[in-house]
Design a protein around this motif. Sequence first.
Motif, PDB file in Angstrom:
ATOM      1  N   ASP A   1       0.819  -1.224   0.000  1.00 40.01           N
ATOM      2  CA  ASP A   1       0.000   0.000   0.000  1.00 40.01           C
ATOM      3  C   ASP A   1       0.850   1.270   0.000  1.00 40.01           C
ATOM      4  OD1 ASP A   1      -2.215  -1.656   0.102  1.00 40.01           O
ATOM      5  OD2 ASP A   1      -2.165  -1.726   2.298  1.00 40.01           O
TER       6      ASP A   1
ATOM      7  N   GLU B  31       7.618  -1.862   4.107  1.00 41.82           N
ATOM      8  CA  GLU B  31       7.375  -2.480   5.420  1.00 41.82           C
ATOM      9  C   GLU B  31       8.643  -3.038   6.029  1.00 41.82           C
ATOM     10  OE1 GLU B  31       4.660  -2.332   7.080  1.00 41.82           O
ATOM     11  OE2 GLU B  31       3.273  -1.573   5.552  1.00 41.82           O
TER      12      GLU B  31
ATOM     13  N   GLU C 155       1.441  -7.384  11.392  1.00 44.58           N
ATOM     14  CA  GLU C 155       0.214  -8.071  10.955  1.00 44.58           C
ATOM     15  C   GLU C 155      -0.015  -7.970   9.445  1.00 44.58           C
ATOM     16  OE1 GLU C 155      -4.500  -8.099  12.232  1.00 44.58           O
ATOM     17  OE2 GLU C 155      -3.082  -6.798  13.256  1.00 44.58           O
ATOM     18  N   LYS C 156       0.272  -6.795   8.921  1.00 48.02           N
ATOM     19  CA  LYS C 156       0.039  -6.535   7.491  1.00 48.02           C
ATOM     20  C   LYS C 156       0.908  -7.441   6.611  1.00 48.02           C
ATOM     21  CE  LYS C 156      -0.324  -2.260   4.895  1.00 48.02           C
ATOM     22  NZ  LYS C 156       0.010  -0.839   4.971  1.00 48.02           N
TER      23      LYS C 156
ATOM     24  N   GLU D  69      -0.068 -11.098   6.917  1.00 49.01           N
ATOM     25  CA  GLU D  69      -1.265 -11.363   6.118  1.00 49.01           C
ATOM     26  C   GLU D  69      -0.895 -11.487   4.639  1.00 49.01           C
ATOM     27  OE1 GLU D  69      -4.188  -8.254   6.226  1.00 49.01           O
ATOM     28  OE2 GLU D  69      -5.381  -9.300   4.709  1.00 49.01           O
TER      29      GLU D  69
END
Lengths: 270, 241
Positions: free
Chosen positions: B209, B213, B228-229, B232
């Motif tokens: 997005d 990260e 978490e992102k 996932e």
Amino acid sequence: MKSWNKPSLFSIISMAIALLIICFVGSAILAIIAGGIPAFKEAAASREIHFALRLSVLTSTVSTIIVMTLAMPAAYALTRTPMPFKRIYSLIIDLTLSLPYILLGLSLLILFSSPWGKWLKAHHIQVVFSPLGIVMVHLLINLPYALRLIRSAFESADIHLEYIAMTLGATPLTAFLTILLPMCRNSLINAFILTWSRALGEFGATLMLVGVTRFKTETLPGSIYLNISTGQNDIAMATAMIMLVISGITLFLSRILTDPSRDKNRKVGI
Amino acid sequence: MSAQLEIKDFSVTRGNFSLQPVSLSVEEGEIFAILGRTGSGKTVLLEAASGMFPGDTGEILLNGTNICRIAPRERQTGFVYQDHGLFPHMDFFHNIAYGLKMHKVPRNEQIRRVHEIMDAFSIRHISHQYPGTLSGGERQRAALARALILRPVLLLLDEPFSALDPATRRRIHEQLLSVHRQYKCTILFVTHDFQEAVTLSDRIAILLDGRLETVVESGQLLTNHYNEKVEEFLGRTIDHE
């Protein structure tokens, strides 16, 4: 046994439109041919028609070359560069497409009859009632038209290929000349031919700015108008037939030059 | 090894998409993967690095020089797109020779170098074919050859193998690694395929997005723990209890 599918409403409408076009255009063409054949030999040998043909072809060719030369960089700027006021600029260009040609001719007449136009005339640049005026009319009418065609071709060309060319050492100008123009080759040929054909058949605005004077500003459409006005319908029909032949040749040339089967990029089953 | 490519707080906006400030460095000779979903900003970052459009903030240093204000033709980067990006009106030979021609390399030298790289990618037999008439694998090899022929300092690859069948993909992976050894260039490539990222790269950055990260050694991609992102994205569920 395979049965025929029932035609949909849309296909019936399409067929009806096609039939109408065939009836109207076909009958008009037949009438021109029938009326033109008897006087064709006379018209083909006429000095006046030769002059009109030469003037029409010359002014259309000159104006189309100028139009294409101006429209290509303008279309590039509109599709590839972050120029300011792009929307307003596009709107102004498109505006001339929506105006009646007679109005465009009138505006040119007013412009070139103004003190500025008189100043030009005093410096041996005569636009009103001269062949230069015919070119000027073609420019005003065809530039937005060609620009729209070329712009649409450039928009559909993949910009990433030009980016890649630039990473390989091309300047924006070389990428334009070696990548974008060759990729849009067929569209550009079509734009040239359509613009030329429109110039050849232009009448209303030309009449307003340069009139129709025998052996001076008489183009093929002007010649048809003059001959009809003087009751020489057979010569007018023969002249119309000459225009039909020219249209046929340009259509043929367009098909030959942009034939998809000559396209080296054609996909085959892989 | 020293950092050859350094991206410092670089951000860019394209239409509605915004790439948040990204900082990462790629070592000389390294194969570095940017992994992320479709629409996460991977291609935007790559295109900005090659000079296709300017960034909003930050800088991109190549061998210590800020290349943000340098024209694409002077950045010494090669670029290969997923759909090859071959020039449709040129045969393979002229596609590959294009960069040499732009750099005014003598004709004889052009022929020698094009044949040499075509041999390296096993595509010499199709040198006079046009891109539209050949398979995806052949086109992709030609695109790689075209990008590498100028011996770029940095090779940028935008999901270059995603449209290929597994067998062709494996073959081209091997060829790319072999050519990478031969040409010794740094490679920054974008993919959404975990396996491909792990197989080809030394390190992997995960971009989700429009936000960077994490950066990990490729061997540790599936063993490390992330937020978490990322978990996932990697298809792992987090036990919140």
